[in-house]
Design a protein around this motif. Structure first.
Motif: not given
Length: 325
Positions: A237-265
């Motif tokens: 859960l910590a790692l999920g929160g970490f990468i989400s927060a990083v994507a938000m502050v870097l304005k890479q919310e859309i690319l998070l879906v692609l880069i984290g595609g394995v998690f999404v699957a």
């Protein structure tokens, strides 16, 4: 003035070194107090032998990077700004939710842990808090890759952030089912964000990411098959929160879906399986999450992990290319 590249290397090596030194002692201590994993009765037979393996290993790779960053900040190498505050709070906050869940499972011997609605409520409260903190000082827009434009979502940005935090934390949590899978996948996914942060001039965020990667590499030394320790919900859960927060502050919310595609699957496989079974009483996958589908089909655990890692590398490389083109 120190070169940031030197600081990245020093921080990375310190993070790896601290984990390699701490983990054997942590494993021994968790064994001593019987903080062991309890496999579900309906789980795979091959996983029963993992009963008793120490869990809550995520404590180490949460605290080591946080303490290291604070030390470097106190010395004056990197600032403690709002962006870093949001990321650290997400890392610690979601880690705390996971710790409570693990504590109930391990100490109370209740394998169900936190009630799903309680866990979701706690995750939701944090997501709302991070949105309010971030939106109070930043525009509510997202960056569209390829088109290279910014789209202001207005109040809809709240929905995006809410879904991003709650979905990503649960997706990473579901991915943590095989030895080394989640830690390795997170390392792969964080590399593009490390590069994004450097390109955007966020050297402090880049430093935090690289020491988290270092901590995960050190942890992976003990979590690879056969695992000597699991991260538990504390870590996932910590790692999920970490990468989400990083994507938000870097304005890479859309690319998070692609880069984290394995998690999404992984999370989609569970949603599809549950929804389809409720309607038809038939299963699409042999077992969900997705990694168990391949295991139940006869693929060795290590082979599943390596193939998922390979898929993660491809998705991360594609996300990196889209992010820098």
């Amino acid at each position: 003035m120190f070169d940031h590249k030197v600081l990245y290397i020093v921080g990375f090596l310190l993070s790896v070194g601290c984990m390699l030194a701490i983990m054997p002692r942590l494993i021994a201590y968790l064994h001593k107090i019987n903080f062991g994993q309890t496999e579900r009765e309906e789980g795979l037979a091959s996983h029963k032998k993992k009963n008793g393996t120490p869990t809550m290993g995520g404590i180490a790779f949460i605290l080591v990077p946080v303490i290291l960053y604070l030390l470097f900040a106190v010395i004056g190498f990197f600032p403690l700004d709002t962006n870093i505050g949001i990321i650290l709070l997400a890392y610690l906050g979601y880690g705390l939710i996971g710790f409570i869940d693990d504590y109930i499972i391990v100490v109370k011997k209740d394998n169900t842990g936190l009630k799903p609605w309680v866990k979701f409520l706690m995750q939701s409260v944090l997501a709302v808090a991070f949105f309010l903190l971030y939106a109070s000082r930043e525009p509510m827009d997202i960056w569209i890759p390829i088109a290279n434009i910014r789209l202001n979502l207005g109040n809809f940005y709240f929905i995006l952030v809410f879904l991003m935090f709650t979905a990503e934390t649960n997706a990473v949590n579901l991915t943590d089912g095989l030895d080394g899978l989640c830690a390795g996948q997170m390392i792969i996914a964080l590399v593009p964000f490390f590069i994004f942060s450097i390109r955007q001039g966020f050297d402090n965020i880049a430093f935090l990411i690289i020491i988290v990667i270092g901590a995960l590499l050190g942890y992976l030394r003990f979590n690879k098959h056969p695992a000597q320790i699991f991260m538990g919900d504390t870590g996932s859960l910590a790692l999920g929160g970490f990468i989400s927060a990083v994507a938000m502050v870097l304005k890479q919310e859309i690319l998070l879906v692609l880069i984290g595609g394995v998690f999404v699957a992984e999370v989609l496989s569970v949603v599809i399986q549950v929804t389809h079974y409720k309607r038809t009483h038939k299963r699409i996958f042999r077992m969900a999450p997705l990694h168990h589908h391949f295991e139940k089909g006869g693929m060795p655990e290590t082979q599943v992990v390596h193939r998922f890692w390979f898929a993660g590398v491809i998705l991360s490389a594609l996300g990196l290319w889209l992010g820098v083109m």
